[in-house]
Write a protein that holds these residues in place. Structure first.
Motif, PDB file in Angstrom:
ATOM      1  N   TYR A  31       0.809  -1.215   0.000  1.00  8.54           N
ATOM      2  CA  TYR A  31       0.000   0.000   0.000  1.00  8.54           C
ATOM      3  C   TYR A  31       0.845   1.268   0.000  1.00  8.54           C
ATOM      4  N   VAL A  34       3.048   2.242  -3.208  1.00 10.80           N
ATOM      5  CA  VAL A  34       2.170   2.591  -4.327  1.00 10.80           C
ATOM      6  C   VAL A  34       1.501   3.947  -4.079  1.00 10.80           C
ATOM      7  N   THR A  35       0.997   4.146  -2.861  1.00 11.22           N
ATOM      8  CA  THR A  35       0.311   5.407  -2.542  1.00 11.22           C
ATOM      9  C   THR A  35       1.273   6.595  -2.627  1.00 11.22           C
ATOM     10  N   VAL A  77      -4.576  16.222  -0.270  1.00 12.92           N
ATOM     11  CA  VAL A  77      -5.812  15.752   0.373  1.00 12.92           C
ATOM     12  C   VAL A  77      -6.094  14.290   0.008  1.00 12.92           C
ATOM     13  N   VAL A  78      -5.983  13.939  -1.282  1.00  9.42           N
ATOM     14  CA  VAL A  78      -6.286  12.542  -1.656  1.00  9.42           C
ATOM     15  C   VAL A  78      -5.238  11.586  -1.077  1.00  9.42           C
ATOM     16  N   THR A  79      -3.986  12.032  -1.015  1.00 11.41           N
ATOM     17  CA  THR A  79      -2.944  11.167  -0.443  1.00 11.41           C
ATOM     18  C   THR A  79      -3.163  11.006   1.063  1.00 11.41           C
ATOM     19  N   ALA A  81      -5.997  11.256   2.652  1.00 13.95           N
ATOM     20  CA  ALA A  81      -7.184  10.413   2.874  1.00 13.95           C
ATOM     21  C   ALA A  81      -6.833   8.939   2.684  1.00 13.95           C
ATOM     22  N   ALA A  82      -5.986   8.650   1.698  1.00 10.86           N
ATOM     23  CA  ALA A  82      -5.586   7.255   1.463  1.00 10.86           C
ATOM     24  C   ALA A  82      -4.760   6.729   2.641  1.00 10.86           C
ATOM     25  N   VAL A  84      -4.879   7.877   5.794  1.00 11.01           N
ATOM     26  CA  VAL A  84      -5.774   7.739   6.953  1.00 11.01           C
ATOM     27  C   VAL A  84      -6.599   6.461   6.836  1.00 11.01           C
ATOM     28  N   GLN A  85      -7.029   6.143   5.612  1.00 17.94           N
ATOM     29  CA  GLN A  85      -7.821   4.945   5.378  1.00 17.94           C
ATOM     30  C   GLN A  85      -7.061   3.696   5.821  1.00 17.94           C
ATOM     31  N   GLN A  86      -5.746   3.715   5.571  1.00 14.38           N
ATOM     32  CA  GLN A  86      -4.920   2.556   5.913  1.00 14.38           C
ATOM     33  C   GLN A  86      -4.809   2.415   7.430  1.00 14.38           C
TER      34      GLN A  86
ATOM     35  N   ALA B  37     -12.608  12.835  -0.485  1.00 11.56           N
ATOM     36  CA  ALA B  37     -11.567  12.440   0.471  1.00 11.56           C
ATOM     37  C   ALA B  37     -12.133  12.419   1.889  1.00 11.56           C
ATOM     38  N   ARG B  40     -14.253   9.405   2.220  1.00 13.68           N
ATOM     39  CA  ARG B  40     -13.391   8.232   2.284  1.00 13.68           C
ATOM     40  C   ARG B  40     -12.900   7.954   3.702  1.00 13.68           C
ATOM     41  N   THR B  41     -12.591   9.031   4.445  1.00 14.20           N
ATOM     42  CA  THR B  41     -12.098   8.827   5.806  1.00 14.20           C
ATOM     43  C   THR B  41     -13.182   8.253   6.723  1.00 14.20           C
ATOM     44  N   PRO B  44     -14.085   3.990   4.887  1.00 11.53           N
ATOM     45  CA  PRO B  44     -12.933   3.402   4.196  1.00 11.53           C
ATOM     46  C   PRO B  44     -13.251   2.090   3.484  1.00 11.53           C
ATOM     47  N   ARG B  48     -12.479   1.082  -0.336  1.00 10.42           N
ATOM     48  CA  ARG B  48     -11.567  -0.048  -0.589  1.00 10.42           C
ATOM     49  C   ARG B  48     -12.214  -1.031  -1.561  1.00 10.42           C
ATOM     50  N   ALA B 186      -6.054   8.741  -7.404  1.00  7.39           N
ATOM     51  CA  ALA B 186      -7.007   8.691  -6.283  1.00  7.39           C
ATOM     52  C   ALA B 186      -8.047   7.595  -6.496  1.00  7.39           C
ATOM     53  N   PHE B 189      -5.327   3.757  -7.833  1.00  8.08           N
ATOM     54  CA  PHE B 189      -4.105   3.197  -7.243  1.00  8.08           C
ATOM     55  C   PHE B 189      -3.921   3.426  -5.747  1.00  8.08           C
ATOM     56  N   MET B 190      -4.539   4.437  -5.194  1.00  8.64           N
ATOM     57  CA  MET B 190      -4.352   4.673  -3.757  1.00  8.64           C
ATOM     58  C   MET B 190      -5.335   3.801  -2.986  1.00  8.64           C
ATOM     59  N   ARG B 191      -5.103   2.502  -3.063  1.00  8.59           N
ATOM     60  CA  ARG B 191      -6.023   1.545  -2.449  1.00  8.59           C
ATOM     61  C   ARG B 191      -5.222   0.491  -1.694  1.00  8.59           C
ATOM     62  N   SER B 192      -5.862  -0.100  -0.704  1.00  8.32           N
ATOM     63  CA  SER B 192      -5.185  -1.141   0.061  1.00  8.32           C
ATOM     64  C   SER B 192      -5.706  -2.517  -0.346  1.00  8.32           C
TER      65      SER B 192
END
Lengths: 86, 192
Positions: A31, A34-35, A77-79, A81-82, A84-86, B37, B40-41, B44, B48, B186, B189-192
């Motif tokens: 993750y 890539v992020t 912001v998008v980075t 959020a990604a 924080v999601q993790q 975003a 998304r928080t 999640p 995902r 966004a 690719f920014m995925r887990s």
């Protein structure tokens, strides 16, 4: 280096960055790399678009800064959020 | 610094009014991106799972298409400034890359809809369809602008106004490309 060859180099570099993202995503699957790569690549490509393709080098500073600020804020912001999601 | 250098250092590519429009468009896209975003928080898992249903290869093809279109548009502006008649081909090629984007996006929409992912599926797909279709319409408009400018160049050749018009259509295309450069990672690719 003239303008046309400079544009061509930037275009090729952006294609490589885009393909590189797909490659890294497929190879590592992790993750974080890539992020982070996706965020940095978006900043680099966006800056080249603003600076060289849009010809902002000779534009008023306020316009150039506004575009760069837009890019920085949206990518951050998008980075974030990604992450924080993790 | 003399007056000529000052004028050169503050050149706005294209029409000034167009830039107010482009900045307003960028503000709308920024609100969409920042809003998504935030969602998304809070959700999640929705993001995902939704991102896993998308097609990264389609995103890469579309990114390459838009970047290539930007390259041709920028090259077209340079050639117009040098009074090269073949410049018109660059704008036609930009329109062609836009058509590639549109074709791939329609395929992706059909693929997702047939798999059961619609605008009403969840928060992720609501954002996905809203943002990408809004962007899709901008690409379609960009293709129309490129073809209109190409037609004008074929009919009248390069005139005194051509540089300004070329800079304006190119600036619009670059704005559309810039938005996609942020949306692309966004979404895909920014995925887990």
């Amino acid at each position: 280096m003239n303008n046309v060859s400079a544009l061509r180099r930037l275009w090729l570099a952006m294609l490589i960055l885009t393909a590189g993202l797909l490659f890294i995503s497929a190879e590592t699957g992790d993750y974080w790399p890539v992020t982070l790569f996706a965020g940095v690549a978006a900043l680099v490509k966006g800056n080249w678009i603003i600076q060289d393709f849009m010809e902002m080098k000779r534009a008023p500073a306020v316009l150039r800064r506004t575009l760069r600020w837009w890019l920085m804020v949206t990518v951050s912001v998008v980075t974030a959020a990604a992450i924080v999601q993790q | 610094m003399n007056r000529a250098n000052t004028a050169e250092s503050t050149h706005i590519p294209g029409d000034l009014a167009l830039w107010f429009f482009l900045l307003a468009e960028l503000a709308v896209f920024a609100l969409l991106i920042i809003g998504s975003a935030l969602v998304r928080t809070f959700h999640p898992d929705l993001f995902r799972n939704g991102m896993l249903a998308l097609h990264p290869q389609a995103g890469v093809i579309n990114t390459a298409a838009l970047i290539t279109g930007s390259y041709f548009a920028a090259q077209g502006v340079l050639q117009i400034k040098q009074n090269i008649p073949a410049a018109k081909r660059c704008f036609l090629l930009t329109a062609a890359t836009g058509m590639i984007y549109i074709s791939v996006k329609i395929w992706e929409y059909q693929s997702l809809l047939s798999a059961g992912y619609s605008l009403h599926s969840d928060a992720f797909f609501a954002f996905y369809y809203l943002a990408t279709f809004f962007h899709f319409m901008h690409v379609a408009a960009g293709v129309v602008f490129m073809l209109m400018f190409y037609r004008a160049l074929v009919r009248k050749g390069i005139t005194a106004e051509s540089t300004g018009h070329a800079e304006s259509v190119a600036a619009y295309w670059h704005m559309v490309d810039l938005v996609w450069i942020v949306l692309f990672p966004a979404l895909y690719f920014m995925r887990s």
